[in-house]
Structure formats: C-alpha cells, structure tokens
Design a protein around this motif. Structure first.
Motif, PDB file in Angstrom:
ATOM      1  N   ARG A  68       0.812  -1.212   0.000  1.00  7.34           N
ATOM      2  CA  ARG A  68       0.000   0.000   0.000  1.00  7.34           C
ATOM      3  C   ARG A  68       0.851   1.270   0.000  1.00  7.34           C
ATOM      4  O   ARG A  68       0.551   2.237  -0.692  1.00  7.34           O
ATOM      5  N   ASP A  69       1.921   1.306   0.767  1.00 10.48           N
ATOM      6  CA  ASP A  69       2.724   2.512   0.894  1.00 10.48           C
ATOM      7  C   ASP A  69       3.932   2.546  -0.039  1.00 10.48           C
ATOM      8  O   ASP A  69       4.752   3.453   0.043  1.00 10.48           O
ATOM      9  N   VAL A  70       4.026   1.574  -0.920  1.00  7.73           N
ATOM     10  CA  VAL A  70       5.153   1.519  -1.835  1.00  7.73           C
ATOM     11  C   VAL A  70       4.893   2.453  -3.008  1.00  7.73           C
ATOM     12  O   VAL A  70       3.825   2.446  -3.599  1.00  7.73           O
ATOM     13  N   THR A  71       5.863   3.257  -3.310  1.00 10.38           N
ATOM     14  CA  THR A  71       5.786   4.146  -4.456  1.00 10.38           C
ATOM     15  C   THR A  71       6.524   3.492  -5.609  1.00 10.38           C
ATOM     16  O   THR A  71       7.647   3.036  -5.447  1.00 10.38           O
ATOM     17  N   VAL A  72       5.894   3.462  -6.746  1.00 10.95           N
ATOM     18  CA  VAL A  72       6.539   2.900  -7.923  1.00 10.95           C
ATOM     19  C   VAL A  72       7.505   3.942  -8.469  1.00 10.95           C
ATOM     20  O   VAL A  72       7.136   5.081  -8.709  1.00 10.95           O
ATOM     21  N   VAL A  73       8.748   3.530  -8.628  1.00  9.03           N
ATOM     22  CA  VAL A  73       9.778   4.423  -9.143  1.00  9.03           C
ATOM     23  C   VAL A  73      10.124   3.986 -10.551  1.00  9.03           C
ATOM     24  O   VAL A  73      10.445   2.826 -10.791  1.00  9.03           O
ATOM     25  N   GLN A  74      10.034   4.912 -11.459  1.00 12.69           N
ATOM     26  CA  GLN A  74      10.363   4.617 -12.847  1.00 12.69           C
ATOM     27  C   GLN A  74      11.682   5.296 -13.165  1.00 12.69           C
ATOM     28  O   GLN A  74      11.841   6.491 -12.925  1.00 12.69           O
ATOM     29  N   ILE A  75      12.616   4.516 -13.674  1.00 13.46           N
ATOM     30  CA  ILE A  75      13.884   5.099 -14.099  1.00 13.46           C
ATOM     31  C   ILE A  75      13.610   5.831 -15.402  1.00 13.46           C
ATOM     32  O   ILE A  75      13.103   5.251 -16.353  1.00 13.46           O
ATOM     33  N   VAL A  76      13.952   7.082 -15.421  1.00  8.73           N
ATOM     34  CA  VAL A  76      13.678   7.889 -16.602  1.00  8.73           C
ATOM     35  C   VAL A  76      14.994   8.199 -17.305  1.00  8.73           C
ATOM     36  O   VAL A  76      15.902   8.751 -16.704  1.00  8.73           O
ATOM     37  N   THR A  77      15.082   7.792 -18.542  1.00  8.23           N
ATOM     38  CA  THR A  77      16.232   8.121 -19.364  1.00  8.23           C
ATOM     39  C   THR A  77      15.737   8.967 -20.529  1.00  8.23           C
ATOM     40  O   THR A  77      14.560   8.918 -20.870  1.00  8.23           O
ATOM     41  N   PRO A  78      16.606   9.726 -21.140  1.00  4.93           N
ATOM     42  CA  PRO A  78      16.161  10.575 -22.248  1.00  4.93           C
ATOM     43  C   PRO A  78      15.840   9.799 -23.515  1.00  4.93           C
ATOM     44  O   PRO A  78      15.188  10.318 -24.408  1.00  4.93           O
ATOM     45  N   TYR A  79      16.273   8.549 -23.590  1.00  6.54           N
ATOM     46  CA  TYR A  79      16.103   7.786 -24.828  1.00  6.54           C
ATOM     47  C   TYR A  79      14.635   7.643 -25.237  1.00  6.54           C
ATOM     48  O   TYR A  79      14.289   7.843 -26.403  1.00  6.54           O
ATOM     49  N   ALA A  80      13.784   7.291 -24.290  1.00  2.00           N
ATOM     50  CA  ALA A  80      12.362   7.120 -24.608  1.00  2.00           C
ATOM     51  C   ALA A  80      11.732   8.445 -25.019  1.00  2.00           C
ATOM     52  O   ALA A  80      10.925   8.496 -25.953  1.00  2.00           O
ATOM     53  N   ARG A  81      12.099   9.511 -24.318  1.00  2.00           N
ATOM     54  CA  ARG A  81      11.522  10.821 -24.666  1.00  2.00           C
ATOM     55  C   ARG A  81      11.899  11.237 -26.080  1.00  2.00           C
ATOM     56  O   ARG A  81      11.065  11.746 -26.829  1.00  2.00           O
ATOM     57  N   LEU A  82      13.155  11.029 -26.429  1.00  2.00           N
ATOM     58  CA  LEU A  82      13.611  11.396 -27.769  1.00  2.00           C
ATOM     59  C   LEU A  82      12.900  10.558 -28.836  1.00  2.00           C
ATOM     60  O   LEU A  82      12.490  11.080 -29.869  1.00  2.00           O
ATOM     61  N   ARG A  83      12.750   9.274 -28.558  1.00  2.00           N
ATOM     62  CA  ARG A  83      12.049   8.397 -29.496  1.00  2.00           C
ATOM     63  C   ARG A  83      10.601   8.841 -29.671  1.00  2.00           C
ATOM     64  O   ARG A  83      10.089   8.946 -30.785  1.00  2.00           O
ATOM     65  N   LYS A  84       9.943   9.137 -28.559  1.00  2.00           N
ATOM     66  CA  LYS A  84       8.535   9.542 -28.613  1.00  2.00           C
ATOM     67  C   LYS A  84       8.360  10.878 -29.318  1.00  2.00           C
ATOM     68  O   LYS A  84       7.363  11.087 -30.024  1.00  2.00           O
ATOM     69  N   LEU A  85       9.311  11.786 -29.147  1.00  2.00           N
ATOM     70  CA  LEU A  85       9.244  13.073 -29.850  1.00  2.00           C
ATOM     71  C   LEU A  85       9.281  12.872 -31.361  1.00  2.00           C
ATOM     72  O   LEU A  85       8.696  13.657 -32.110  1.00  2.00           O
ATOM     73  N   ARG A  86       9.949  11.839 -31.802  1.00  2.00           N
ATOM     74  CA  ARG A  86       9.989  11.500 -33.226  1.00  2.00           C
ATOM     75  C   ARG A  86       8.722  10.791 -33.679  1.00  2.00           C
ATOM     76  O   ARG A  86       8.509  10.589 -34.871  1.00  2.00           O
ATOM     77  N   GLY A  87       7.920  10.344 -32.710  1.00  2.46           N
ATOM     78  CA  GLY A  87       6.713   9.602 -33.047  1.00  2.46           C
ATOM     79  C   GLY A  87       6.998   8.156 -33.404  1.00  2.46           C
ATOM     80  O   GLY A  87       6.187   7.508 -34.061  1.00  2.46           O
ATOM     81  N   TRP A  88       8.148   7.664 -32.969  1.00  2.00           N
ATOM     82  CA  TRP A  88       8.558   6.306 -33.294  1.00  2.00           C
ATOM     83  C   TRP A  88       8.094   5.317 -32.246  1.00  2.00           C
ATOM     84  O   TRP A  88       8.127   5.598 -31.051  1.00  2.00           O
ATOM     85  N   SER A  89       7.748   4.129 -32.691  1.00  2.00           N
ATOM     86  CA  SER A  89       7.519   3.012 -31.777  1.00  2.00           C
ATOM     87  C   SER A  89       8.895   2.454 -31.407  1.00  2.00           C
ATOM     88  O   SER A  89       9.919   2.799 -32.024  1.00  2.00           O
ATOM     89  N   GLN A  90       8.916   1.574 -30.423  1.00  3.11           N
ATOM     90  CA  GLN A  90      10.177   0.925 -30.072  1.00  3.11           C
ATOM     91  C   GLN A  90      10.660   0.049 -31.224  1.00  3.11           C
ATOM     92  O   GLN A  90      11.863  -0.070 -31.454  1.00  3.11           O
ATOM     93  N   GLU A  91       9.727  -0.523 -31.959  1.00  2.11           N
ATOM     94  CA  GLU A  91      10.090  -1.334 -33.117  1.00  2.11           C
ATOM     95  C   GLU A  91      10.767  -0.487 -34.190  1.00  2.11           C
ATOM     96  O   GLU A  91      11.762  -0.899 -34.787  1.00  2.11           O
ATOM     97  N   LYS A  92      10.233   0.698 -34.435  1.00  2.00           N
ATOM     98  CA  LYS A  92      10.815   1.612 -35.430  1.00  2.00           C
ATOM     99  C   LYS A  92      12.210   2.034 -34.990  1.00  2.00           C
ATOM    100  O   LYS A  92      13.143   2.067 -35.806  1.00  2.00           O
ATOM    101  N   ALA A  93      12.385   2.371 -33.706  1.00  4.16           N
ATOM    102  CA  ALA A  93      13.700   2.760 -33.208  1.00  4.16           C
ATOM    103  C   ALA A  93      14.691   1.613 -33.367  1.00  4.16           C
ATOM    104  O   ALA A  93      15.841   1.829 -33.772  1.00  4.16           O
ATOM    105  N   ALA A  94      14.259   0.396 -33.085  1.00  2.00           N
ATOM    106  CA  ALA A  94      15.129  -0.770 -33.243  1.00  2.00           C
ATOM    107  C   ALA A  94      15.561  -0.924 -34.699  1.00  2.00           C
ATOM    108  O   ALA A  94      16.724  -1.227 -34.979  1.00  2.00           O
ATOM    109  N   GLU A  95      14.631  -0.681 -35.600  1.00  2.61           N
ATOM    110  CA  GLU A  95      14.943  -0.768 -37.027  1.00  2.61           C
ATOM    111  C   GLU A  95      15.957   0.297 -37.433  1.00  2.61           C
ATOM    112  O   GLU A  95      16.949   0.007 -38.100  1.00  2.61           O
TER     113      GLU A  95
END
Length: 79
Positions: free
Chosen positions: A8-35
């Motif tokens: 109940r009192d555990v906070t979920v911590v997400q490691i945030v790296t810039p890689y996902a943000r940059l990919r999303k700004l391009r509108g790319w899926s993870q599959e597209k980035a892998a390609e």
C-alpha cells in the motif's frame, strides 16, 4: 495484514532516461527505433528502462539521429 495492504505505501519508481523521450518526440515506436538503430526491440526497451548500456557506437548514432549535438553523449558519459 492482508496481501493488498502489503504494498500500500510503496511508491513505484520509474527510471527515466532521455532515450524514450527522444524516441517519442519522433513519433517512433520501439520497433521503429530498433529498425533505425539496427538492433532489436528488447534492446531498446532495456536501454530506455536503464537496464542496459547502449554502448559507444549506438550512443553516437542516437546522438546524431536525434540531433542532440553531443548532449546525449555527455549524458551517457556522466552516468
């Protein structure tokens, strides 16, 4: 104590790296980035989650493709 109370009192911590943000700004899926980066989706998932180091070649390529002008390399080197 109920099982539902156990976390109940555990906070979920997400490691945030810039890689996902940059990919999303391009509108790319993870599959597209892998390609684009000549790797596989699982590598992209792990890199974005901070579980895997992109390595020198990939980080240089990402920096160039995303137009980061060395900032992504500097972030990677500082880790």
């Amino acid at each position: 104590m109920l099982d539902s109370d156990l976390f109940r009192d555990v906070t979920v911590v997400q490691i945030v790296t810039p890689y996902a943000r940059l990919r999303k700004l391009r509108g790319w899926s993870q599959e597209k980035a892998a390609e684009v980066f000549h790797t596989n989706k699982h590598a992209i998932v792990d890199i974005e989650a901070g579980r895997r180091d992109p390595g020198k070649h990939l980080i240089r390529t990402m920096d160039t493709v995303f137009g980061c002008k060395g900032r992504l390399i500097a972030y990677w080197l500082a880790r």
